[in-house]
Design an enzyme around this catalytic site. Structure first.
Site, PDB file in Angstrom:
ATOM      1  N   VAL A  12      36.162  30.120  29.661  1.00 52.67           N
ATOM      2  CA  VAL A  12      35.398  30.069  30.905  1.00 52.67           C
ATOM      3  C   VAL A  12      34.073  30.802  30.737  1.00 52.67           C
ATOM      4  O   VAL A  12      33.032  30.358  31.251  1.00 52.67           O
ATOM      5  CB  VAL A  12      36.205  30.654  32.077  1.00 52.67           C
ATOM      6  CG1 VAL A  12      35.384  30.613  33.363  1.00 52.67           C
ATOM      7  CG2 VAL A  12      37.510  29.884  32.276  1.00 52.67           C
ATOM      8  N   ALA A  69      35.970  39.197  31.440  1.00 52.91           N
ATOM      9  CA  ALA A  69      36.738  39.743  30.317  1.00 52.91           C
ATOM     10  C   ALA A  69      38.090  40.257  30.797  1.00 52.91           C
ATOM     11  O   ALA A  69      38.216  40.764  31.911  1.00 52.91           O
ATOM     12  CB  ALA A  69      35.956  40.871  29.657  1.00 52.91           C
ATOM     13  N   THR A 112      42.550  35.337  39.903  1.00 57.20           N
ATOM     14  CA  THR A 112      43.484  34.232  39.694  1.00 57.20           C
ATOM     15  C   THR A 112      44.250  33.861  40.961  1.00 57.20           C
ATOM     16  O   THR A 112      44.669  34.744  41.720  1.00 57.20           O
ATOM     17  CB  THR A 112      44.499  34.592  38.596  1.00 57.20           C
ATOM     18  OG1 THR A 112      45.534  33.602  38.542  1.00 57.20           O
ATOM     19  CG2 THR A 112      45.156  35.945  38.851  1.00 57.20           C
ATOM     20  N   TYR A 136      50.467  40.393  35.120  1.00 55.32           N
ATOM     21  CA  TYR A 136      49.102  39.871  35.006  1.00 55.32           C
ATOM     22  C   TYR A 136      48.470  39.723  36.384  1.00 55.32           C
ATOM     23  O   TYR A 136      47.370  40.226  36.642  1.00 55.32           O
ATOM     24  CB  TYR A 136      49.099  38.528  34.272  1.00 55.32           C
ATOM     25  CG  TYR A 136      47.833  37.736  34.477  1.00 55.32           C
ATOM     26  CD1 TYR A 136      46.596  38.256  34.088  1.00 55.32           C
ATOM     27  CD2 TYR A 136      47.867  36.475  35.083  1.00 55.32           C
ATOM     28  CE1 TYR A 136      45.421  37.541  34.298  1.00 55.32           C
ATOM     29  CE2 TYR A 136      46.705  35.762  35.275  1.00 55.32           C
ATOM     30  CZ  TYR A 136      45.485  36.295  34.894  1.00 55.32           C
ATOM     31  OH  TYR A 136      44.326  35.586  35.115  1.00 55.32           O
ATOM     32  N   LYS A 140      45.318  41.949  38.169  1.00 56.41           N
ATOM     33  CA  LYS A 140      44.096  41.352  38.715  1.00 56.41           C
ATOM     34  C   LYS A 140      43.926  41.717  40.190  1.00 56.41           C
ATOM     35  O   LYS A 140      42.803  41.961  40.657  1.00 56.41           O
ATOM     36  CB  LYS A 140      44.124  39.834  38.536  1.00 56.41           C
ATOM     37  CG  LYS A 140      44.119  39.373  37.087  1.00 56.41           C
ATOM     38  CD  LYS A 140      42.871  39.797  36.338  1.00 56.41           C
ATOM     39  CE  LYS A 140      41.646  39.008  36.749  1.00 56.41           C
ATOM     40  NZ  LYS A 140      40.472  39.330  35.893  1.00 56.41           N
ATOM     41  N   LEU A 177      49.450  22.214  29.787  1.00 53.87           N
ATOM     42  CA  LEU A 177      49.976  20.864  29.975  1.00 53.87           C
ATOM     43  C   LEU A 177      49.039  19.766  29.461  1.00 53.87           C
ATOM     44  O   LEU A 177      49.468  18.901  28.683  1.00 53.87           O
ATOM     45  CB  LEU A 177      50.291  20.625  31.458  1.00 53.87           C
ATOM     46  CG  LEU A 177      50.795  19.213  31.778  1.00 53.87           C
ATOM     47  CD1 LEU A 177      52.123  18.947  31.084  1.00 53.87           C
ATOM     48  CD2 LEU A 177      50.904  19.012  33.285  1.00 53.87           C
TER      49      LEU A 177
END
Length: 302
Positions: A12, A69, A112, A136, A140, A177
């Site tokens: 990204v 990052a 996220t 995770y 965030k 996927l």
């Protein structure tokens, strides 16, 4: 504007550098290895997120920061959570400290949509309660809290971008996927699917994700204000839909077998209407056929 992009060597991050350049900004790429070449970057600066002195040098003289990052593997975070809080949360705090010392007043934080967990009500909006399902996502969310708290002291204007499933182009994660489906189409291998293939997700083209960051930089609020956007396509695409798109794009049959269903949400879709209304942005490249075709071109060029 001169915009520092942390994580600029990532999937990204590289796209964000390109989008900022296209929008007329001067992107400065922050990377861990100075030898990294980043297309579109006006300058490359080497720094580590947990190196305070390096961060001060990296943010010196910039007008804004796009912070991408960090660590991003949900399953890994369950097995080894502390590095996620050290890097994703602690690294964000270190960056905020460096920005305060250098007088940088704008930040756009990459976060996220997994923070929402598995809400029953779909699509998910900015109003959906947070329920991070793994370290995770929790790391965030903690980084978001730090950014919002710093903004509310009046020294910073902040935007948090909660991304959905970014895809398209040279996706570096072959286990995701769309790359898996296309690899099966290319190689003639059998694709294993968990359950009936009906699980629905929101796929966002990498170009649309990058354009959203550029729009957030340009519309970052004044110091003292923070806001948050869900950045997704707003469309639900099942596993079987992805397979059908791959067969249309490649002209090949994807052979598949069905295994036991995985313990995962049936539907996860984001509502990007706030971003569309306020940012002058929309997910214009995120139809599943376009995403799959773009990924197929990148995969075939390797």
């Amino acid at each position: 504007m001169k915009v520092l992009v942390t994580g600029a060597s990532g999937y990204v991050g590289r796209a964000v550098v390109g989008a900022l350049r296209t929008a007329g900004h001067e992107p400065v790429a922050m990377v861990r290895a100075a030898r990294a070449e980043i297309d579109g970057a006006a300058e490359v600066r080497e720094a580590e997120l947990l190196d305070a002195e390096g961060l001060r040098r990296a943010v010196s003289g910039v007008d804004a920061v796009c912070h991408l990052a960090g660590l991003g593997l949900a399953r890994e975070s369950v097995a080894d959570p502390l590095p996620y809080f050290r890097v994703n949360t602690g690294g964000t705090v270190a960056l905020l400290e460096a920005m305060a010392e250098e007088g940088v007043l704008r930040i756009v934080l990459a976060s996220t949509g997994s923070i929402y967990g598995s809400p029953e009500v779909q699509p998910m909006g900015e109003w959906t309660p947070d329920a991070p399902p793994h370290p995770y996502a929790a790391s965030k969310l903690a980084a978001e809290f730090a950014v919002a708290a710093q903004a509310r002291t009046g020294v910073l204007g902040a935007v948090v971008v909660r991304l959905l499933n970014v895809a398209g182009g040279a996706d570096p994660e072959p286990t995701r996927l769309i790359p898996r489906v296309l690899a099966a189409a290319r190689d003639g291998e059998v694709l294993r699917i968990n359950g009936d293939g009906g699980a629905v997700r929101d796929y966002l083209h990498i170009a649309d994700a990058a354009a959203a960051f550029a729009a957030c930089v340009e519309r970052c609020p004044e110091p003292g204000v923070d806001t948050r956007y869900i950045i997704g396509s707003g469309c639900g695409t099942s596993i079987l839909d992805v397979i059908a798109a791959a067969e249309r794009v490649t002209g090949r049959t994807v052979r598949r077998i069905h295994g036991p269903a995985a313990p995962e949400p049936g539907v996860l879709i984001g509502d990007p209407n706030k971003a569309i209304a306020e940012l002058g942005w929309r997910p214009s490249h995120s139809g599943i056929d376009e995403i799959v075709a773009d990924t197929w071109r990148a995969l075939s060029a390797r």
